[in-house]
Design a protein around this motif. Structure first.
Motif, PDB file in Angstrom:
ATOM      1  N   ALA A 108       0.839  -1.213   0.000  1.00  0.00           N
ATOM      2  CA  ALA A 108       0.000   0.000   0.000  1.00  0.00           C
ATOM      3  C   ALA A 108       0.867   1.253   0.000  1.00  0.00           C
ATOM      4  O   ALA A 108       1.846   1.349   0.761  1.00  0.00           O
ATOM      5  N   HIS A 109       0.512   2.194  -0.843  1.00  0.00           N
ATOM      6  CA  HIS A 109       1.200   3.489  -0.868  1.00  0.00           C
ATOM      7  C   HIS A 109       0.813   4.283   0.363  1.00  0.00           C
ATOM      8  O   HIS A 109      -0.286   4.125   0.910  1.00  0.00           O
ATOM      9  N   HIS A 110       1.722   5.183   0.788  1.00  0.00           N
ATOM     10  CA  HIS A 110       1.486   6.007   1.981  1.00  0.00           C
ATOM     11  C   HIS A 110       0.200   6.833   1.893  1.00  0.00           C
ATOM     12  O   HIS A 110      -0.323   7.263   2.912  1.00  0.00           O
ATOM     13  N   VAL A 121       6.780  20.641   3.482  1.00  0.00           N
ATOM     14  CA  VAL A 121       5.839  20.415   2.375  1.00  0.00           C
ATOM     15  C   VAL A 121       6.487  19.525   1.319  1.00  0.00           C
ATOM     16  O   VAL A 121       7.716  19.415   1.237  1.00  0.00           O
ATOM     17  N   HIS A 122       5.629  18.937   0.513  1.00  0.00           N
ATOM     18  CA  HIS A 122       6.105  18.075  -0.574  1.00  0.00           C
ATOM     19  C   HIS A 122       6.659  18.956  -1.697  1.00  0.00           C
ATOM     20  O   HIS A 122       6.114  20.035  -1.965  1.00  0.00           O
ATOM     21  N   PRO A 123       7.719  18.508  -2.391  1.00  0.00           N
ATOM     22  CA  PRO A 123       8.291  19.347  -3.467  1.00  0.00           C
ATOM     23  C   PRO A 123       7.394  19.494  -4.697  1.00  0.00           C
ATOM     24  O   PRO A 123       7.763  20.207  -5.631  1.00  0.00           O
ATOM     25  N   SER A 126       9.950  14.331   0.061  1.00  0.00           N
ATOM     26  CA  SER A 126       9.083  13.271  -0.470  1.00  0.00           C
ATOM     27  C   SER A 126       8.330  12.645   0.703  1.00  0.00           C
ATOM     28  O   SER A 126       8.626  12.929   1.866  1.00  0.00           O
ATOM     29  N   THR A 127       7.406  11.752   0.398  1.00  0.00           N
ATOM     30  CA  THR A 127       6.642  11.128   1.495  1.00  0.00           C
ATOM     31  C   THR A 127       7.594  10.457   2.493  1.00  0.00           C
ATOM     32  O   THR A 127       7.433  10.613   3.699  1.00  0.00           O
ATOM     33  N   SER A 128       8.581   9.732   1.962  1.00  0.00           N
ATOM     34  CA  SER A 128       9.494   9.019   2.874  1.00  0.00           C
ATOM     35  C   SER A 128      10.296  10.005   3.718  1.00  0.00           C
ATOM     36  O   SER A 128      10.542   9.780   4.902  1.00  0.00           O
TER      37      SER A 128
HETATM   38  O1  CIZ Z   1       6.505   8.478  -5.615  1.00  0.00           O
HETATM   39  C1  CIZ Z   1       5.654   8.550  -4.750  1.00  0.00           C
HETATM   40  O2  CIZ Z   1       5.365   7.623  -4.015  1.00  0.00           O
HETATM   41  C2  CIZ Z   1       4.906   9.810  -4.597  1.00  0.00           C
HETATM   42  C3  CIZ Z   1       3.728   9.969  -5.412  1.00  0.00           C
HETATM   43  C4  CIZ Z   1       5.279  10.745  -3.774  1.00  0.00           C
HETATM   44  C5  CIZ Z   1       6.394  10.658  -2.838  1.00  0.00           C
HETATM   45  O3  CIZ Z   1       6.884  11.714  -2.456  1.00  0.00           O
HETATM   46  O4  CIZ Z   1       6.798   9.582  -2.404  1.00  0.00           O
END
Ligand code: CIZ
Length: 363
Positions: free
Chosen positions: A43-45, A255-257, A272-274
């Motif tokens: 699952a993605h974050h 914030v996200h780039p 990034s999310t991570s």
């Molecule tokens: O690549 C990804 O998972 C996305 C969409 C964003 C991120 O910053 O990880």
């Protein structure tokens, strides 16, 4: 890529349509247990909690795609994310694995902003103005497979929001110009973080003749940004950052780039999310962190770090990520078959893989 006749039926079987939440969760766990390690749910974050809680692994798109191939026992990869991520996993996974997509209608508006036809047309336009052999195409991982393939075929490369700076530097080792697609904000923020002068970075609007740029500006540019954006991250504003600082004195804003340049500049950090997750984990207890990215992740971080105050910069949920539901997840794993399988055919997959592997090899 999935064929039309492999899409999930519009109407799920009535037994699944009628199930309540608790039964869905219970049955998903039971079915999954029967497969033991042969099935992995990723699952993605940005997925909803109820999906993340059922997942074996969570991560960003690249982490999950790389992981699929490393899961030795797993033959069935159930990918809860959006189309470009699932395709990336299908490109990088092993031949004995199948990648399933519970919600094949979950796309990405940002990825759709650079279509194959437009990219090829722009490339030809550029070729009439500059030495195209010296232009390196870079595509953000949030892009259709066709664009990754386009980059793979032209000595180009993919990037993610966590490695974009390194990838731009890599590209300048062989080329003297970059075409950066499809997120202008990630491109702009990356060039800013590398300290590139403003006049070296121009914006190409694919809907305009010559991108709407002067010929001289194109010749002098080092980075040409494709005009594209993520609607979710575009919602964050400088005003919200100011309000956050007033409401939470001493807070940190990250914030996200993919956010606008001025929002990134007004914040304390971008990531990034991570990186955002790492930032929260490494912040001392009692810190207040205001985060500008998709809300499912921010709310989860708030719950997982009760010793810190984690606040959304503003509420911004990705409707495509929400298309993965308990119902379509249940359907996919119960009737595991030839539908909802994502495959990318050769030679397209091979060229896209090349662009991805070039990125994976950049240290
Ligand atoms: O690549 C990804 O998972 C996305 C969409 C964003 C991120 O910053 O990880």
């Amino acid at each position: 890529m999935p064929q039309d006749d492999q899409w999930v039926p519009l109407l799920l079987p009535s037994e699944i349509r009628r199930m309540n939440r608790e039964t869905l969760i219970h049955e998903i766990r039971e079915i999954k247990a029967q497969y033991k390690d042969k099935m992995a749910i990723l699952a993605h974050h940005y997925q909803k909690d109820e999906i993340v809680e059922l997942a074996d692994k969570r991560g960003d798109s690249l982490e999950l795609a790389r992981l699929s191939a490393k899961l030795k026992e797993a033959k069935y990869i159930i990918f809860c994310g959006v189309a470009f991520m699932v395709e990336t996993a299908a490109i990088l996974c092993r031949e004995d694995q199948k990648v399933y997509f519970p919600a094949p209608n979950a796309g990405c508006p940002l990825a759709d902003m650079a279509g194959e036809e437009d990219v090829k047309r722009v490339w030809d336009e550029l070729a009439r103005i500059v030495d195209i052999q010296k232009v390196i195409p870079i595509t953000y991982i949030n892009s259709p497979t066709e664009i990754k393939t386009f980059c793979g075929e032209r000595e180009g490369i993919t990037c993610t929001s966590s490695n974009a700076g390194k990838i731009v530097e890599w590209a300048f080792q062989t080329g003297d110009k970059i075409l950066f697609m499809p997120d202008e904000n990630l491109g702009r923020n990356t060039c800013n973080s590398l300290g590139m002068p403003r006049e070296e970075v121009i914006l190409w609007d694919p809907s305009l003749e010559g991108g709407g740029c002067e010929k001289e500006a194109i010749k002098n540019a080092r980075v040409i940004l494709w005009k594209g954006y993520c609607p979710i991250h575009l919602e964050f504003t400088v005003q919200q950052v100011k309000m956050a600082r007033e409401n939470y004195p001493g807070c940190k804003v990250i914030v996200h780039p993919e956010c606008l340049e001025e929002v990134a500049n007004a914040s304390d950090a971008t990531g990034s999310t991570s990186k955002i997750i790492q930032y929260v984990e490494e912040s001392p207890p009692e810190s207040t962190i205001v985060i500008g990215t998709e809300s499912n992740l921010v709310k989860r971080l708030a719950r997982e770090h009760p010793d810190k105050t984690i606040v959304e910069l503003s509420h911004s949920e990705c409707p495509d990520m929400s298309r993965v539901t308990l119902r379509n997840l249940h359907f996919v794993i119960k009737y595991l078959g030839d539908f909802n399988v994502v495959e990318v055919e050769e030679p397209m997959a091979g060229h896209a893989r090349l662009a991805l592997e070039r990125m994976l090899n950049v240290k």
